[in-house]
Structure formats: structure tokens, C-alpha cells
Design an enzyme around this catalytic site. Sequence first.
Site, short mmCIF file in Angstrom:
data_model
loop_
_atom_site.label_atom_id
_atom_site.label_comp_id
_atom_site.label_asym_id
_atom_site.label_seq_id
_atom_site.Cartn_x
_atom_site.Cartn_y
_atom_site.Cartn_z
N GLN A 96 0.95 -1.36 0.14
CA GLN A 96 -0.02 0.01 0.07
C GLN A 96 0.64 1.32 0.14
O GLN A 96 1.61 1.49 1.07
CB GLN A 96 -1.01 -0.15 1.20
CG GLN A 96 -2.01 1.27 1.16
CD GLN A 96 -2.92 1.48 2.19
OE1 GLN A 96 -2.17 1.80 3.28
NE2 GLN A 96 -4.06 1.48 1.91
N HIS A 180 -3.19 4.48 -1.79
CA HIS A 180 -3.87 4.63 -0.59
C HIS A 180 -4.75 5.95 -0.69
O HIS A 180 -4.13 7.01 -0.59
CB HIS A 180 -3.23 4.85 0.88
CG HIS A 180 -4.07 5.11 1.99
ND1 HIS A 180 -5.44 5.14 2.23
CD2 HIS A 180 -3.51 4.97 3.34
CE1 HIS A 180 -5.77 5.09 3.45
NE2 HIS A 180 -4.65 4.88 4.15
N HIS A 183 -9.45 7.46 3.84
CA HIS A 183 -9.23 8.18 5.29
C HIS A 183 -8.84 9.80 5.48
O HIS A 183 -7.96 9.80 6.54
CB HIS A 183 -8.29 7.09 5.96
CG HIS A 183 -8.90 5.67 5.87
ND1 HIS A 183 -8.27 4.58 6.07
CD2 HIS A 183 -9.95 5.22 5.49
CE1 HIS A 183 -8.80 3.42 5.85
NE2 HIS A 183 -10.05 3.89 5.60
N TYR A 185 -6.25 11.33 3.73
CA TYR A 185 -5.11 11.75 3.68
C TYR A 185 -5.14 12.44 2.09
O TYR A 185 -6.16 12.95 1.59
CB TYR A 185 -4.20 10.53 3.61
CG TYR A 185 -4.28 9.72 4.72
CD1 TYR A 185 -3.73 10.39 5.89
CD2 TYR A 185 -4.76 8.62 5.39
CE1 TYR A 185 -3.47 9.75 7.22
CE2 TYR A 185 -4.76 7.98 6.44
CZ TYR A 185 -3.91 8.68 7.54
OH TYR A 185 -4.24 8.21 8.68
N ARG A 232 -7.55 2.32 -2.62
CA ARG A 232 -8.24 2.20 -1.43
C ARG A 232 -8.91 3.66 -1.43
O ARG A 232 -8.45 4.38 -1.53
CB ARG A 232 -7.54 1.97 -0.39
CG ARG A 232 -8.39 1.47 0.81
CD ARG A 232 -7.77 0.72 1.94
NE ARG A 232 -8.52 -0.14 2.46
CZ ARG A 232 -8.52 -0.35 3.84
NH1 ARG A 232 -7.81 0.46 4.61
NH2 ARG A 232 -9.38 -1.25 4.34
N GLY A 323 -9.16 -6.61 8.85
CA GLY A 323 -8.23 -5.88 9.68
C GLY A 323 -7.72 -6.52 10.79
O GLY A 323 -6.92 -7.46 10.95
C1 LIG Z 1 -3.95 -0.77 13.64
C2 LIG Z 1 -4.74 -0.49 12.52
C3 LIG Z 1 -3.73 0.33 11.47
C4 LIG Z 1 -4.48 0.53 10.05
N1 LIG Z 1 -3.76 1.00 9.18
C5 LIG Z 1 -4.07 1.18 7.94
C6 LIG Z 1 -3.22 1.87 6.89
O1 LIG Z 1 -2.12 1.71 6.95
N2 LIG Z 1 -3.92 1.93 6.00
C7 LIG Z 1 -5.28 1.86 5.45
O2 LIG Z 1 -5.66 2.03 4.55
N3 LIG Z 1 -6.10 1.63 6.51
C8 LIG Z 1 -5.56 1.12 7.89
N4 LIG Z 1 -6.40 0.81 8.88
C9 LIG Z 1 -7.78 0.26 8.36
C10 LIG Z 1 -7.80 -1.09 8.31
O3 LIG Z 1 -7.14 -1.60 6.81
C11 LIG Z 1 -9.35 -1.54 8.12
O4 LIG Z 1 -9.93 -0.86 7.02
C12 LIG Z 1 -10.20 -1.22 9.32
O5 LIG Z 1 -9.57 -1.79 10.72
C13 LIG Z 1 -11.60 -2.03 9.50
O6 LIG Z 1 -11.48 -3.38 9.19
P1 LIG Z 1 -11.68 -4.29 10.56
O7 LIG Z 1 -12.97 -4.01 11.04
O8 LIG Z 1 -11.70 -5.67 9.81
O9 LIG Z 1 -10.56 -4.04 11.51
C14 LIG Z 1 -5.83 0.45 10.05
C15 LIG Z 1 -6.40 -0.12 11.13
C16 LIG Z 1 -5.95 -0.46 12.19
C17 LIG Z 1 -6.84 -1.12 13.24
#
Ligand SMILES: Cc1cc2nc3c(=O)[nH]c(=O)nc-3n(C[C@H](O)[C@H](O)[C@H](O)COP(=O)(O)O)c2cc1C
Length: 377
Positions: A96, A180, A183, A185, A232, A323
Site C-alpha cells: 500500500q 491509499h 481516510h 489523506y 483504496r 483488518g
Molecule cells: C492498527 C490499524 C492500522 C491501520 N492502518 C491502516 C493503513 O495503514 N492503511 C489503511 O488503508 N487502513 C488502515 N487501517 C484500516 C484497516 O485497513 C481496516 O479498514 C479497518 O481496521 C476496518 O477493518 P476491520 O474492522 O476488519 O478491522 C488500520 C486499522 C488498524 C486497526
Amino acid sequence: MSLFETFDLAGLQLPNRIVMAPMTRSRAPTEVADDLTAIYYQQRATAGLIISEGAPISREAVGYAFLPGLYTERQIEGWRGVTSAVHDAGGRIYAQIWHVGRVSHVSLQDGQQPPVSSTDRPAEGPRTFAYAWRDDGSVGFVAPSVPRALTTEEIARVVADYAHAAKQAIRAGFDGVEIHGAHGYLIEQFLNPTINDRTDQYGGSLEARRRFALEVVDAVAGEVGPERVGIRLSPLAQLLGAPAYADNEATYFELFAELSKRRIGYLHLSDTGARAGSPVMTDALLRRVREVFSGAVVLAGSLDAEKADRLLAAGLIDLAAFGQPFIANPDLVERIAIGAKWAVPDTATYYGGRAAGYIDYPSYAASSEDAVASPIT
Ligand SMILES: Cc1cc2nc3c(=O)[nH]c(=O)nc-3n(C[C@H](O)[C@H](O)[C@H](O)COP(=O)(O)O)c2cc1C
């Protein structure tokens, strides 16, 4: 179960539909992926596809301390160890690539320069932080610094940074790249009219606001091939100082159509509804995405096996990304296959530190050894 059907991702054969979602873990003290990173991803290699944590495309792109970047030779070397560990274990992994824009802090930037964005107004709002150095030398959550608006001429350089990182990702052995664009960014800082206050060809009309995103996609696709590119997006999220706006839907659906024309491999939708309190993605919305976007559709956000399977069976998505479940369950795929319980991750060790809470979560087989052993003895 549909989750265990194979999938042809533009030529890359996935043994199942379970994707490990990108997750920043802030565990690279030298900003280089290392042996721990390799072990962490290798433990999760049974995923149909792993998407790496967000990897900054340049120094300027960094918004959090201790992220393994994708722009120096040492960083490429570091990632090479990760991709070979995953491939050796029979897995597949995309990188990513990430630019945080204004969600950064001067302490992370070269020469304490302000971070860059589409605007010179800072990111503000609930839970809007960079993870950076405080004045006393400690690292922690800090308010993002006031950014500097990129000049029109400079934008081509930032676009080139994305393409450079994509090229390095392939050199490092990744199977593809995910841009990416979610969110709040940098890409969203251009798309969102409440943030983007530019008067050049990158601001104003809907077409102008999406120009940056499409230039990035075109440059990255030009470097690695459109089929190896995913993006994404989080159309309904209101994160990191990026509030809702009137033509949000048109902005995204027209963007999806443009992405479809470019024949990129996949569109990864991040549904932040359940976690961040924004609207939840409905089946109706996913159906409309299918109508305008012809590549693969990946969905992430509070999925469980049942919901993922239902959406797959209904043809609304092609791949289901998980995630947090992957943090505590390196063998999530096996657990889903046998209907085993999912371990609960410790949120205190999501970010920072080293091995604890990272590579020490046991597989189901290891954690239930006693339970399995007792009936036999
Ligand atoms: C610890 C953590 C770090 C994350 N870092 C990123 C990231 O680097 N890039 C991104 O697009 N989303 C990031 N996310 C979002 C996750 O990719 C995911 O969309 C989110 O956790 C929801 O999915 P889940 O309910 O299965 O955890 C992060 C989420 C968590 C919990």
C-alpha cells in the site's frame, strides 16, 4: 463457503477470497522493514492476498513515526525480505503506497518544514493526530502542523513520487500496489471540496478535484501496469478532518467510472461506518459500484465471515478484507475454515513496540493444544 473459492485477480491466482487489510503497526524504528516485519507477514501468508501496511512514498509523505517507507534503497532491501518470506510460505502481497498530506507534523519532515497538502489549512477534528516527536523528545499523538499548499508545478513531482514508490515496490518483490486514497489523506485532501480551496486546475469543479487522484493512478499504472494497481477509497468516511459534503456521491461515482475506464485491477472500499460513526455502506451502494466499476471490488470494515460470505454470494464484492481479526489471528483463514473462535487483539499494542502484540499471537492449533491433548490422554 464463497470465501474459499479461488479468484483470478487480473492474472494473479488467489486461493481464497480472504484479504488481509492494510494495517500500520509503527514497528520499524529505522523506517526499514526488518526480520520482525517478515515474520509477521509470513505468519499471515495463508490469506488470499495480503495488503501491506501503508508505506510512505517519500519523506514528505510520512505522518507517523516508525513506518517502513518505500523510497530508499535500504527500505527496498528491507521489504524484499518481507516479500520473499511471504512468497516462500506460498502467499501473495501488495504494497500500500501512501502520502498523508497535511496529516503530518514538522518533526517528521526534512528540516522541520511544514507538511504539504491541497490547502494551507490544517487538519482539525475529532481523533485527528499525527504520531510524531514532541518538544520534550518523546513520541506520541500530536496535532497535525499547519501545511503548505503545493504549487501547481510541484504536483507533478508528488505524482512522480507515487510512481517511483510503485516501481520500487515491484523491485522489492511485491505482486502489485494499492494506492491509499482513503481516510482523509492527500488524495482525499484534493477530492474533498471542504478541504481543497485551490483555484488552479486541481481545485473547484468535480473534474478538477479528481485530477490529482487520476494523475496518480495513471502514473502508477504506467509504471507497473494497470492490472497490478488497486486503489483504496472511503467514500462515506469522515476521518482526519475530511467532513461530508454535498456532492460526495457524485464525486465518488464519477471517479469509480474513470477508474473503470483505466482498467485497474481493483477498487478497495473501506467502510468505516461501524468503527468511526460515518454512514455504513449498504448493499444498494455496493450494487451501484458494480454498475460503474468493472474491475474487482474489495470491501473492508467490521466484516465477519458470515457477512463477507453473504456479500460474496450475492455478487456484490469479489474479495473480503479483514483488518483487526488478522492482528490476533495469524491463521484467520484456517479459523474461518474450521469455524474456530477468533482471538481478540490487544488494542494497546496496535502501534509501536516490537515483538509483543505483533508476532506472538499463537495459531489456533497452538493455543488449543491443551484442549486437543486432554481428550487423548
Ligand atoms: C492498527 C490499524 C492500522 C491501520 N492502518 C491502516 C493503513 O495503514 N492503511 C489503511 O488503508 N487502513 C488502515 N487501517 C484500516 C484497516 O485497513 C481496516 O479498514 C479497518 O481496521 C476496518 O477493518 P476491520 O474492522 O476488519 O478491522 C488500520 C486499522 C488498524 C486497526
